[in-house]
Design a protein around this motif. Structure first.
Motif, PDB file in Angstrom:
ATOM      1  N   THR A 177     -11.395  15.854   5.004  1.00 58.33           N
ATOM      2  CA  THR A 177     -11.703  15.807   3.571  1.00 58.33           C
ATOM      3  C   THR A 177     -10.659  14.983   2.826  1.00 58.33           C
ATOM      4  N   ALA A 178      -9.392  15.153   3.164  1.00 60.92           N
ATOM      5  CA  ALA A 178      -8.322  14.386   2.507  1.00 60.92           C
ATOM      6  C   ALA A 178      -8.454  12.899   2.820  1.00 60.92           C
ATOM      7  N   ARG A 179      -8.815  12.569   4.050  1.00 58.92           N
ATOM      8  CA  ARG A 179      -8.978  11.163   4.448  1.00 58.92           C
ATOM      9  C   ARG A 179     -10.104  10.513   3.629  1.00 58.92           C
ATOM     10  N   ILE A 180     -11.242  11.172   3.556  1.00 55.52           N
ATOM     11  CA  ILE A 180     -12.371  10.629   2.784  1.00 55.52           C
ATOM     12  C   ILE A 180     -12.007  10.517   1.297  1.00 55.52           C
ATOM     13  N   ALA A 181     -11.294  11.515   0.769  1.00 55.53           N
ATOM     14  CA  ALA A 181     -10.873  11.470  -0.641  1.00 55.53           C
ATOM     15  C   ALA A 181      -9.974  10.269  -0.899  1.00 55.53           C
ATOM     16  N   GLY A 182      -9.069   9.970   0.030  1.00 58.36           N
ATOM     17  CA  GLY A 182      -8.189   8.813  -0.128  1.00 58.36           C
ATOM     18  C   GLY A 182      -8.965   7.510  -0.142  1.00 58.36           C
ATOM     19  N   MET A 224     -12.164   7.127  -0.956  1.00 57.15           N
ATOM     20  CA  MET A 224     -12.926   7.090  -2.216  1.00 57.15           C
ATOM     21  C   MET A 224     -12.027   6.743  -3.399  1.00 57.15           C
ATOM     22  N   ALA A 225     -10.821   7.264  -3.404  1.00 58.55           N
ATOM     23  CA  ALA A 225      -9.888   7.006  -4.506  1.00 58.55           C
ATOM     24  C   ALA A 225      -9.511   5.534  -4.581  1.00 58.55           C
ATOM     25  N   ALA A 226      -9.252   4.925  -3.423  1.00 54.83           N
ATOM     26  CA  ALA A 226      -8.917   3.500  -3.420  1.00 54.83           C
ATOM     27  C   ALA A 226     -10.029   2.698  -4.074  1.00 54.83           C
ATOM     28  N   LYS A 227     -11.273   3.065  -3.780  1.00 55.71           N
ATOM     29  CA  LYS A 227     -12.430   2.350  -4.335  1.00 55.71           C
ATOM     30  C   LYS A 227     -12.604   2.584  -5.833  1.00 55.71           C
ATOM     31  N   GLN A 228     -11.981   3.624  -6.368  1.00 58.99           N
ATOM     32  CA  GLN A 228     -12.118   3.958  -7.788  1.00 58.99           C
ATOM     33  C   GLN A 228     -10.870   3.648  -8.614  1.00 58.99           C
ATOM     34  N   PRO A 278     -12.960  -6.197  -4.764  1.00 59.95           N
ATOM     35  CA  PRO A 278     -13.831  -6.002  -3.602  1.00 59.95           C
ATOM     36  C   PRO A 278     -12.962  -5.669  -2.384  1.00 59.95           C
ATOM     37  N   LEU A 279     -12.953  -4.423  -2.003  1.00 54.35           N
ATOM     38  CA  LEU A 279     -12.095  -4.010  -0.900  1.00 54.35           C
ATOM     39  C   LEU A 279     -12.805  -4.256   0.430  1.00 54.35           C
ATOM     40  N   GLN A 280     -12.120  -4.944   1.333  1.00 59.41           N
ATOM     41  CA  GLN A 280     -12.679  -5.195   2.651  1.00 59.41           C
ATOM     42  C   GLN A 280     -12.256  -4.132   3.659  1.00 59.41           C
ATOM     43  N   LYS A 281     -11.134  -3.459   3.393  1.00 57.11           N
ATOM     44  CA  LYS A 281     -10.658  -2.431   4.314  1.00 57.11           C
ATOM     45  C   LYS A 281      -9.902  -1.364   3.540  1.00 57.11           C
ATOM     46  N   VAL A 282     -10.220  -0.120   3.838  1.00 53.07           N
ATOM     47  CA  VAL A 282      -9.413   1.008   3.376  1.00 53.07           C
ATOM     48  C   VAL A 282      -9.308   1.956   4.560  1.00 53.07           C
ATOM     49  N   GLU A 283      -8.093   2.136   5.031  1.00 54.23           N
ATOM     50  CA  GLU A 283      -7.852   3.049   6.151  1.00 54.23           C
ATOM     51  C   GLU A 283      -6.805   4.069   5.724  1.00 54.23           C
ATOM     52  N   VAL A 284      -7.124   5.335   5.917  1.00 48.53           N
ATOM     53  CA  VAL A 284      -6.190   6.409   5.590  1.00 48.53           C
ATOM     54  C   VAL A 284      -5.904   7.184   6.876  1.00 48.53           C
ATOM     55  N   GLN A 285      -4.631   7.245   7.228  1.00 47.13           N
ATOM     56  CA  GLN A 285      -4.197   7.996   8.407  1.00 47.13           C
ATOM     57  C   GLN A 285      -3.343   9.172   7.957  1.00 47.13           C
ATOM     58  N   ILE A 286      -3.612  10.330   8.544  1.00 45.06           N
ATOM     59  CA  ILE A 286      -2.846  11.532   8.231  1.00 45.06           C
ATOM     60  C   ILE A 286      -2.300  12.066   9.545  1.00 45.06           C
ATOM     61  N   VAL A 287      -0.975  12.021   9.678  1.00 43.50           N
ATOM     62  CA  VAL A 287      -0.315  12.348  10.941  1.00 43.50           C
ATOM     63  C   VAL A 287       0.556  13.583  10.753  1.00 43.50           C
ATOM     64  N   GLU A 303      -4.259   0.305  -5.261  1.00 44.36           N
ATOM     65  CA  GLU A 303      -5.307   0.948  -4.470  1.00 44.36           C
ATOM     66  C   GLU A 303      -4.711   1.751  -3.318  1.00 44.36           C
ATOM     67  N   ALA A 304      -3.704   1.186  -2.649  1.00 46.83           N
ATOM     68  CA  ALA A 304      -3.054   1.898  -1.547  1.00 46.83           C
ATOM     69  C   ALA A 304      -2.293   3.120  -2.057  1.00 46.83           C
ATOM     70  N   LEU A 305      -1.579   2.967  -3.171  1.00 41.83           N
ATOM     71  CA  LEU A 305      -0.844   4.093  -3.753  1.00 41.83           C
ATOM     72  C   LEU A 305      -1.788   5.184  -4.252  1.00 41.83           C
ATOM     73  N   THR A 306      -2.907   4.786  -4.838  1.00 39.67           N
ATOM     74  CA  THR A 306      -3.897   5.762  -5.303  1.00 39.67           C
ATOM     75  C   THR A 306      -4.506   6.503  -4.119  1.00 39.67           C
ATOM     76  N   ALA A 307      -4.777   5.785  -3.038  1.00 40.20           N
ATOM     77  CA  ALA A 307      -5.364   6.410  -1.848  1.00 40.20           C
ATOM     78  C   ALA A 307      -4.467   7.514  -1.298  1.00 40.20           C
ATOM     79  N   VAL A 308      -3.162   7.237  -1.126  1.00 35.07           N
ATOM     80  CA  VAL A 308      -2.288   8.267  -0.561  1.00 35.07           C
ATOM     81  C   VAL A 308      -2.059   9.409  -1.542  1.00 35.07           C
ATOM     82  N   SER A 309      -2.033   9.095  -2.825  1.00 30.50           N
ATOM     83  CA  SER A 309      -1.842  10.141  -3.839  1.00 30.50           C
ATOM     84  C   SER A 309      -3.001  11.130  -3.830  1.00 30.50           C
ATOM     85  N   VAL A 310      -4.213  10.611  -3.850  1.00 31.14           N
ATOM     86  CA  VAL A 310      -5.389  11.482  -3.884  1.00 31.14           C
ATOM     87  C   VAL A 310      -5.589  12.187  -2.547  1.00 31.14           C
TER      88      VAL A 310
END
Length: 169
Positions: A67-72, A74-78, A90-99, A124-131
């Motif tokens: 759920t956190a990965r998908i939220a990240g 989605m957040a990048a896209k918003q 126009p984002l060509q890649k958004v990858e969120v890894q949670i380790v 976008e990257a900062l928003t993704a990890v924040s969300v």
């Protein structure tokens, strides 16, 4: 239109303020589209038992990490809807890894965002990890309310007029 007397003459050097000191979106139309990439990270710290419960897949709310990965993502896209004056891209890649990081204990969240555009994807990257971190907290708060979100930062970026940046260099 009146000018703001508290705005100094150096306003022209500020990219997000017009001559009157009013905020505006920067015009990037004349800039060339280039490949841009940014990588950001966030750290989420929790009790060892909370980490073990999430890792075992036994959190009461379900799939915490998925759920956190998908939220990240989605957040990048918003991001342009969330951060004032941020350009929609126009984002060509958004990858969120949670380790998992048992030594914290907790998780390291990393987002990689890539585009071919006139402006960068750091926000976008900062928003993704924040969300993603906020969502991880939300999904696990029933296990522990004292979870901490720490150290949200840009790790690297490539492309654009300002060139490359890396925390390692």
């Amino acid at each position: 239109m009146t000018t703001n007397p508290s705005v100094s003459d150096s306003t022209a050097a500020l990219t997000h303020l017009d001559a009157q000191g009013q905020a505006h979106m920067v015009d990037v139309a004349a800039k060339a589209q280039t490949v841009r990439q940014a990588i950001a990270e966030a750290t989420v710290v929790m009790q060892p038992q909370t980490l073990a419960t999430i890792e075992a897949g036994n959190a009461p709310k379900g799939d915490v990490l998925g759920t956190a990965r998908i939220a990240g993502i989605m957040a990048a896209k918003q991001t342009a809807h969330l951060i004032p004056l941020c350009h929609p891209l126009p984002l060509q890649k958004v990858e969120v890894q949670i380790v998992p990081v048992p030594s914290l204990p907790g998780y390291q969240i990393q987002a990689t965002v890539k585009t071919k555009a006139e402006t960068g994807v750091e926000m976008e990257a900062l928003t993704a990890v924040s969300v993603a971190a906020l969502t991880l907290y939300d999904m696990a708060k029933g296990l522990e309310k004292s979870i901490e979100i720490r150290s949200i930062r840009l790790l690297s970026k490539i492309g654009g007029k300002s060139g490359s940046y890396s925390v390692d260099s």
